[in-house]
Write a protein that holds these residues in place. Structure first.
Motif, PDB file in Angstrom:
ATOM      1  N   GLN A 116      11.819  50.436  16.482  1.00  0.00           N
ATOM      2  CA  GLN A 116      12.056  50.607  17.912  1.00  0.00           C
ATOM      3  C   GLN A 116      11.139  49.656  18.666  1.00  0.00           C
ATOM      4  OE1 GLN A 116      14.362  52.340  19.311  1.00  0.00           O
ATOM      5  NE2 GLN A 116      13.743  52.377  21.431  1.00  0.00           N
ATOM      6  N   ILE A 117      11.678  48.916  19.648  1.00  0.00           N
ATOM      7  CA  ILE A 117      10.880  48.009  20.473  1.00  0.00           C
ATOM      8  C   ILE A 117      11.011  48.489  21.918  1.00  0.00           C
ATOM      9  CG2 ILE A 117      10.405  45.639  21.121  1.00  0.00           C
ATOM     10  CD1 ILE A 117      12.136  44.786  18.689  1.00  0.00           C
ATOM     11  N   ALA A 118       9.974  49.104  22.427  1.00  0.00           N
ATOM     12  CA  ALA A 118       9.994  49.649  23.785  1.00  0.00           C
ATOM     13  C   ALA A 118       9.967  48.537  24.831  1.00  0.00           C
ATOM     14  CB  ALA A 118       8.803  50.580  23.987  1.00  0.00           C
ATOM     15  N   GLY A 119      10.629  48.795  25.939  1.00  0.00           N
ATOM     16  CA  GLY A 119      10.557  47.897  27.084  1.00  0.00           C
ATOM     17  C   GLY A 119      11.386  46.633  27.004  1.00  0.00           C
ATOM     18  N   ILE A 120      12.205  46.475  25.994  1.00  0.00           N
ATOM     19  CA  ILE A 120      13.052  45.280  25.853  1.00  0.00           C
ATOM     20  C   ILE A 120      14.479  45.661  26.240  1.00  0.00           C
ATOM     21  CG2 ILE A 120      13.996  43.607  24.195  1.00  0.00           C
ATOM     22  CD1 ILE A 120      11.029  43.210  24.865  1.00  0.00           C
ATOM     23  N   VAL A 121      15.154  44.768  26.952  1.00  0.00           N
ATOM     24  CA  VAL A 121      16.542  44.989  27.343  1.00  0.00           C
ATOM     25  C   VAL A 121      17.434  43.963  26.655  1.00  0.00           C
ATOM     26  CG1 VAL A 121      15.942  46.037  29.561  1.00  0.00           C
ATOM     27  CG2 VAL A 121      16.326  43.563  29.424  1.00  0.00           C
ATOM     28  N   VAL A 122      18.717  44.264  26.568  1.00  0.00           N
ATOM     29  CA  VAL A 122      19.670  43.355  25.936  1.00  0.00           C
ATOM     30  C   VAL A 122      20.088  42.255  26.899  1.00  0.00           C
ATOM     31  CG1 VAL A 122      22.038  43.205  25.053  1.00  0.00           C
ATOM     32  CG2 VAL A 122      20.505  44.980  24.205  1.00  0.00           C
ATOM     33  N   ASP A 123      20.482  42.624  28.113  1.00  0.00           N
ATOM     34  CA  ASP A 123      21.039  41.654  29.054  1.00  0.00           C
ATOM     35  C   ASP A 123      20.138  41.431  30.259  1.00  0.00           C
ATOM     36  OD1 ASP A 123      23.548  40.931  27.793  1.00  0.00           O
ATOM     37  OD2 ASP A 123      24.141  43.008  28.139  1.00  0.00           O
ATOM     38  N   GLY A 124      20.445  40.384  30.986  1.00  0.00           N
ATOM     39  CA  GLY A 124      19.690  40.035  32.180  1.00  0.00           C
ATOM     40  C   GLY A 124      18.762  38.872  31.910  1.00  0.00           C
ATOM     41  N   PRO A 125      18.054  38.416  32.941  1.00  0.00           N
ATOM     42  CA  PRO A 125      17.199  37.231  32.784  1.00  0.00           C
ATOM     43  C   PRO A 125      16.076  37.422  31.760  1.00  0.00           C
ATOM     44  CG  PRO A 125      16.897  38.243  34.942  1.00  0.00           C
ATOM     45  CD  PRO A 125      18.032  38.951  34.289  1.00  0.00           C
ATOM     46  N   ASP A 126      15.674  38.643  31.522  1.00  0.00           N
ATOM     47  CA  ASP A 126      14.619  38.920  30.547  1.00  0.00           C
ATOM     48  C   ASP A 126      15.167  39.619  29.309  1.00  0.00           C
ATOM     49  OD1 ASP A 126      12.689  37.845  32.268  1.00  0.00           O
ATOM     50  OD2 ASP A 126      12.461  39.760  33.311  1.00  0.00           O
ATOM     51  N   GLY A 127      16.478  39.488  29.072  1.00  0.00           N
ATOM     52  CA  GLY A 127      17.122  40.158  27.951  1.00  0.00           C
ATOM     53  C   GLY A 127      17.057  39.366  26.660  1.00  0.00           C
ATOM     54  N   ILE A 128      17.338  40.048  25.560  1.00  0.00           N
ATOM     55  CA  ILE A 128      17.252  39.455  24.226  1.00  0.00           C
ATOM     56  C   ILE A 128      18.518  38.682  23.836  1.00  0.00           C
ATOM     57  CG2 ILE A 128      18.088  41.416  22.865  1.00  0.00           C
ATOM     58  CD1 ILE A 128      15.441  40.813  21.163  1.00  0.00           C
ATOM     59  N   ARG A 129      19.640  38.969  24.511  1.00  0.00           N
ATOM     60  CA  ARG A 129      20.871  38.216  24.234  1.00  0.00           C
ATOM     61  C   ARG A 129      20.619  36.731  24.543  1.00  0.00           C
ATOM     62  NH1 ARG A 129      26.319  39.865  24.380  1.00  0.00           N
ATOM     63  NH2 ARG A 129      25.713  41.760  25.491  1.00  0.00           N
ATOM     64  N   GLY A 130      21.108  35.857  23.678  1.00  0.00           N
ATOM     65  CA  GLY A 130      20.918  34.429  23.876  1.00  0.00           C
ATOM     66  C   GLY A 130      19.635  33.880  23.271  1.00  0.00           C
ATOM     67  N   LYS A 131      18.857  34.732  22.631  1.00  0.00           N
ATOM     68  CA  LYS A 131      17.645  34.297  21.924  1.00  0.00           C
ATOM     69  C   LYS A 131      18.014  34.077  20.450  1.00  0.00           C
ATOM     70  CE  LYS A 131      15.220  35.241  25.672  1.00  0.00           C
ATOM     71  NZ  LYS A 131      16.188  35.116  26.738  1.00  0.00           N
ATOM     72  N   ALA A 132      17.037  33.759  19.630  1.00  0.00           N
ATOM     73  CA  ALA A 132      17.251  33.609  18.188  1.00  0.00           C
ATOM     74  C   ALA A 132      16.190  34.398  17.431  1.00  0.00           C
ATOM     75  CB  ALA A 132      17.183  32.138  17.778  1.00  0.00           C
ATOM     76  N   ALA A 133      16.585  34.954  16.306  1.00  0.00           N
ATOM     77  CA  ALA A 133      15.645  35.615  15.397  1.00  0.00           C
ATOM     78  C   ALA A 133      15.399  34.653  14.241  1.00  0.00           C
ATOM     79  CB  ALA A 133      16.227  36.926  14.886  1.00  0.00           C
ATOM     80  N   ILE A 134      14.136  34.283  14.038  1.00  0.00           N
ATOM     81  CA  ILE A 134      13.760  33.333  12.989  1.00  0.00           C
ATOM     82  C   ILE A 134      12.947  34.065  11.924  1.00  0.00           C
ATOM     83  CG2 ILE A 134      12.385  31.287  12.434  1.00  0.00           C
ATOM     84  CD1 ILE A 134      14.648  30.357  14.004  1.00  0.00           C
ATOM     85  N   ILE A 135      13.305  33.860  10.664  1.00  0.00           N
ATOM     86  CA  ILE A 135      12.503  34.365   9.549  1.00  0.00           C
ATOM     87  C   ILE A 135      11.546  33.236   9.155  1.00  0.00           C
ATOM     88  CG2 ILE A 135      12.488  35.269   7.190  1.00  0.00           C
ATOM     89  CD1 ILE A 135      13.890  37.153   9.148  1.00  0.00           C
ATOM     90  N   HIS A 136      10.254  33.543   9.190  1.00  0.00           N
ATOM     91  CA  HIS A 136       9.201  32.590   8.820  1.00  0.00           C
ATOM     92  C   HIS A 136       8.729  32.929   7.418  1.00  0.00           C
ATOM     93  CE1 HIS A 136       8.426  30.867  12.908  1.00  0.00           C
ATOM     94  NE2 HIS A 136       9.093  31.958  13.241  1.00  0.00           N
TER      95      HIS A 136
END
Length: 169
Positions: A116-136
């Protein structure tokens, strides 16, 4: 068979059926399939289910070497470069540190993790949609990148509509 078990786990998790501790889902999930970078053989998926108190992130990794890794959310949902440089810098949500989580695969090179990641939203200017998840490939160390060098990035998933990829394969 393993991918079908994972799909069942994800669907149950995203439906809020794990335990009474999760807030109900507040909308459709977003995510993406993990594609290999730098010649790695990694596969899997990353899914984010919005909830009233943040998001639930479910990560499934296959075909990695046994060991410790990290998943970092990057600013740009672009996995087109061979070394992951196209995903941009680590994403720093307003008022937070970059989203950076340690992962450990089992002896077969797989893992399924839900957090669970508190305080994160999916959409909007601060949302996670449109980002990338990278495995390091390292669980500690630098996460910045330079063009034209491996950068320790072995997998990338552009975060978009979850309906755009098949969880069963």
């Amino acid at each position: 068979m393993q991918s079908r078990k994972f799909a069942s786990f994800v669907l149950l998790s995203l439906a809020g059926c794990q335990s009474g501790a999760l807030a109900p889902a507040t909308g459709p999930a977003v995510g993406g399939r993990l594609g290999p970078l730098n010649g790695a053989a990694i596969g899997g998926s990353v899914v984010f289910q919005p909830r009233a108190d943040g998001v639930t992130m479910v990560v499934h990794v296959t075909d990695a070497a046994p060991g410790s890794y990290r998943i970092v959310i990057h600013a740009t949902g672009n996995c087109s470069s061979r070394n992951g440089f196209s995903a941009g810098a680590p994403w720093t949500p307003p008022g937070r540190a970059p989203l950076d989580f340690t992962l450990a695969t089992n002896t077969e090179g797989t893992l399924t993790m839900s957090t669970q990641i508190a305080g994160i939203v999916v959409d909007g200017p601060d949302g996670i949609r449109g980002k990338a998840a990278i495995i390091h490939e390292r669980s500690v160390g630098p996460i910045d990148a330079r063009p034209g060098v491996p950068n320790g990035r072995i997998g990338c998933a552009a975060i978009g509509d979850a309906s755009s990829f098949d969880l069963l394969h």
